[in-house]
Design a protein around this motif. Sequence first.
Motif, PDB file in Angstrom:
ATOM      1  N   LEU A  11     -12.429  -9.516  -2.058  1.00  0.00           N
ATOM      2  CA  LEU A  11     -11.573  -8.338  -2.224  1.00  0.00           C
ATOM      3  C   LEU A  11     -10.508  -8.302  -1.139  1.00  0.00           C
ATOM      4  CD1 LEU A  11     -10.844  -5.719  -3.611  1.00  0.00           C
ATOM      5  CD2 LEU A  11     -12.566  -4.552  -2.207  1.00  0.00           C
ATOM      6  N   THR A  12      -9.273  -8.442  -1.540  1.00  0.00           N
ATOM      7  CA  THR A  12      -8.154  -8.346  -0.610  1.00  0.00           C
ATOM      8  C   THR A  12      -7.108  -7.430  -1.218  1.00  0.00           C
ATOM      9  OG1 THR A  12      -7.160 -10.335  -1.561  1.00  0.00           O
ATOM     10  CG2 THR A  12      -8.530 -10.638   0.399  1.00  0.00           C
ATOM     11  N   TRP A  13      -6.422  -6.669  -0.356  1.00  0.00           N
ATOM     12  CA  TRP A  13      -5.443  -5.710  -0.849  1.00  0.00           C
ATOM     13  C   TRP A  13      -4.415  -5.398   0.222  1.00  0.00           C
ATOM     14  CZ3 TRP A  13     -10.066  -4.546   1.238  1.00  0.00           C
ATOM     15  CH2 TRP A  13     -10.151  -3.486   2.137  1.00  0.00           C
ATOM     16  N   THR A  14      -3.372  -4.754  -0.176  1.00  0.00           N
ATOM     17  CA  THR A  14      -2.354  -4.313   0.765  1.00  0.00           C
ATOM     18  C   THR A  14      -1.835  -2.948   0.332  1.00  0.00           C
ATOM     19  OG1 THR A  14      -0.327  -4.963   1.909  1.00  0.00           O
ATOM     20  CG2 THR A  14      -0.396  -5.329  -0.444  1.00  0.00           C
ATOM     21  N   VAL A  15      -1.246  -2.238   1.269  1.00  0.00           N
ATOM     22  CA  VAL A  15      -0.720  -0.894   1.024  1.00  0.00           C
ATOM     23  C   VAL A  15       0.655  -0.815   1.664  1.00  0.00           C
ATOM     24  CG1 VAL A  15      -1.091   1.576   1.312  1.00  0.00           C
ATOM     25  CG2 VAL A  15      -3.051   0.043   1.096  1.00  0.00           C
ATOM     26  N   ALA A  20     -10.923  -8.881  -9.554  1.00  0.00           N
ATOM     27  CA  ALA A  20     -11.767  -7.849 -10.154  1.00  0.00           C
ATOM     28  C   ALA A  20     -11.198  -6.489  -9.792  1.00  0.00           C
ATOM     29  CB  ALA A  20     -13.209  -7.966  -9.657  1.00  0.00           C
ATOM     30  N   SER A  21     -11.424  -5.517 -10.658  1.00  0.00           N
ATOM     31  CA  SER A  21     -10.968  -4.152 -10.377  1.00  0.00           C
ATOM     32  C   SER A  21     -11.695  -3.593  -9.153  1.00  0.00           C
ATOM     33  CB  SER A  21     -11.253  -3.276 -11.603  1.00  0.00           C
ATOM     34  OG  SER A  21     -10.889  -1.946 -11.348  1.00  0.00           O
ATOM     35  N   LYS A  32      -3.332  -6.068  -9.971  1.00  0.00           N
ATOM     36  CA  LYS A  32      -2.431  -4.984 -10.336  1.00  0.00           C
ATOM     37  C   LYS A  32      -1.997  -4.186  -9.102  1.00  0.00           C
ATOM     38  CE  LYS A  32      -2.806  -5.788 -14.766  1.00  0.00           C
ATOM     39  NZ  LYS A  32      -1.661  -6.280 -15.566  1.00  0.00           N
ATOM     40  N   THR A  33      -0.989  -3.352  -9.304  1.00  0.00           N
ATOM     41  CA  THR A  33      -0.499  -2.455  -8.254  1.00  0.00           C
ATOM     42  C   THR A  33      -0.510  -1.036  -8.784  1.00  0.00           C
ATOM     43  OG1 THR A  33       0.925  -4.156  -7.300  1.00  0.00           O
ATOM     44  CG2 THR A  33       1.451  -1.880  -6.750  1.00  0.00           C
ATOM     45  N   ALA A  34      -1.034  -0.126  -8.014  1.00  0.00           N
ATOM     46  CA  ALA A  34      -1.056   1.291  -8.393  1.00  0.00           C
ATOM     47  C   ALA A  34      -0.179   2.075  -7.428  1.00  0.00           C
ATOM     48  CB  ALA A  34      -2.491   1.831  -8.355  1.00  0.00           C
ATOM     49  N   VAL A  35       0.680   2.919  -7.970  1.00  0.00           N
ATOM     50  CA  VAL A  35       1.533   3.777  -7.153  1.00  0.00           C
ATOM     51  C   VAL A  35       0.949   5.184  -7.151  1.00  0.00           C
ATOM     52  CG1 VAL A  35       3.825   4.798  -6.889  1.00  0.00           C
ATOM     53  CG2 VAL A  35       3.579   2.403  -7.597  1.00  0.00           C
ATOM     54  N   VAL A  36       0.795   5.721  -5.940  1.00  0.00           N
ATOM     55  CA  VAL A  36       0.161   7.036  -5.781  1.00  0.00           C
ATOM     56  C   VAL A  36       1.108   7.947  -4.987  1.00  0.00           C
ATOM     57  CG1 VAL A  36      -1.827   8.286  -4.852  1.00  0.00           C
ATOM     58  CG2 VAL A  36      -2.116   5.971  -5.773  1.00  0.00           C
ATOM     59  N   PRO A  37       1.400   9.139  -5.490  1.00  0.00           N
ATOM     60  CA  PRO A  37       2.231  10.056  -4.699  1.00  0.00           C
ATOM     61  C   PRO A  37       1.405  10.750  -3.614  1.00  0.00           C
ATOM     62  CG  PRO A  37       1.611  11.077  -6.763  1.00  0.00           C
ATOM     63  CD  PRO A  37       1.053   9.673  -6.809  1.00  0.00           C
ATOM     64  N   PHE A  38       2.079  11.102  -2.554  1.00  0.00           N
ATOM     65  CA  PHE A  38       1.453  11.970  -1.541  1.00  0.00           C
ATOM     66  C   PHE A  38       2.526  12.917  -1.009  1.00  0.00           C
ATOM     67  CE2 PHE A  38       3.121  10.075   2.384  1.00  0.00           C
ATOM     68  CZ  PHE A  38       3.435   8.777   1.992  1.00  0.00           C
TER      69      PHE A  38
END
Length: 324
Positions: free
Chosen positions: A37-41, A77-78, A124-130
């Motif tokens: 599992l690898t990810w970035t923000v 994987a999700s 995939k990439t998910a965009v989240v508002p804050f």
Amino acid sequence: MRRVSALIIAALVAVPAAPASAAPVSAAPASAAPASLTWTVQPATADGPDGRRWVERTLDPGSVVTEHLAVRNFSDASASFTLTAADGYLTDKGRFNMLPSDRKSVDGGTWITVRESVTVGAGKTAVVPFTITVPRDATPGDHPAGIAASVAGRQGTVQVESRVGFRVLMRASGEVRPALAVRGASVSYERSWNPFAPGELTVSYQAANTGNVRLDLANRVSTSELFGLVSATGASARGELLPGGESSATTRVGGVWGLGPVRTTVRLDAAATASTTVTTWVVPWPQLFLLVAAALIVLAWRARSRRLTALLEEARREGARSAA
């Protein structure tokens, strides 16, 4: 409990702090997360990542703005990520970080509201508002925070949290007041016992940001001795300081002879300046030993000369008596 804390802190290093590491990165190798599992923000607009390395906004007290973050899942994987915001701070090594989950934010971290979690499909990439809500009584100046996506896991019997995120630099509008202070300056001298070689000065001090804005400062240390006839300068160091923050620094200054009083000045430069001067008394033992040795040699030479002169005079008188 101590072990748990240590591992959590280690995981927080994965939160990109300095601007360079806050850029899109391949997901940090999170020790608590599965190896796959690898990810970035990174900062984003509603349409996706916008190339910013961090979010920086100047806002009026009472204002509310919406920003976005993008979580990109590089894994096959999700995965579900917990989203959090917290006050920002600089580590002892000058890296930006967020408060750990077991500490409560009291400043910029409380201004940010974000949903609790997001699930991102494989690749995939998910965009989240804050949202950022600036309190009406916010004091002018910087209120740093960070926002991150984290994954909790276990390492043996220990619960560990791994986070990746970026800075959110918020400045409340109003009077900007940059200010610096130098605290606790101390000096030690390491002499060379070769009287023809200088020694080295070690200067330790604390640089403090006493204003209300972030500062990128340069540190400079200089020395002066023999009433200013001899001087030396230590290498400058650069670093970032957040409002209310302090950092320790040690600078070595070579080429210092230590011939009596040595004046050492520490100077901080940024949008503000600060300096302090410390006078250190150094006994120049190698040079004193050399002077004493030279004096003894001169005295011995003069005594030998006087003896030779006396012997020659005695020889002349003896010769005169023999001739008579």
